[in-house]
Design a protein around this motif. Structure first.
Motif: not given
Length: 127
Positions: A29-33, A61-64, A72-77
């Protein structure tokens, strides 16, 4: 982590594909580590440097997003994730269509093949 590596493509790109698939289908999910570099390397059976490169490319690429000392976390965007989904979709669909056209299939035949595959897929989900 289930990743079967293929010799025709660099491992770090295959790991990126794996993570992107997990992000696009909502498994991650977005925001997930993300798992640590070391953890991912052990699970995937690859060198930690390969995983580090994967994470660095996803960050570029802005995904992480890397957070110092946290991981490292998934972007929340959601816009970036939506763009990722669109890019992946476009790549796969274009590759498929070009392949089918190169093998002599008409537009109508391609559409019928896709409809049949979707129906088969729905049947497998319900069966």
């Amino acid at each position: 982590m289930k990743v079967s590596f293929d010799n025709s493509k660099p491992i770090y790109l295959q790991l990126m594909d794996y993570f992107y698939q997990q992000i696009c289908n909502g498994t991650i999910n977005p925001g997930q580590k993300l798992p640590s570099v070391r953890e991912t390397a052990v699970e995937a059976g690859v060198n930690p440097n390969t995983v580090q490169r994967t994470y660095a490319e996803m960050e570029r690429s802005g995904i992480v997003e890397a957070k110092r000392g946290q991981g490292s976390f998934v972007t929340v965007d959601e816009t970036i994730i939506k763009q990722l989904r669109e890019t992946i979709s476009e790549q796969y669909v274009t590759t498929f269509v070009v392949y089918m056209q190169n093998n002599g299939f008409s537009e109508t035949e391609i559409i019928e093949q896709v409809k049949t595959a979707l129906e088969r897929s729905r049947g497998e989900e319900n069966g």
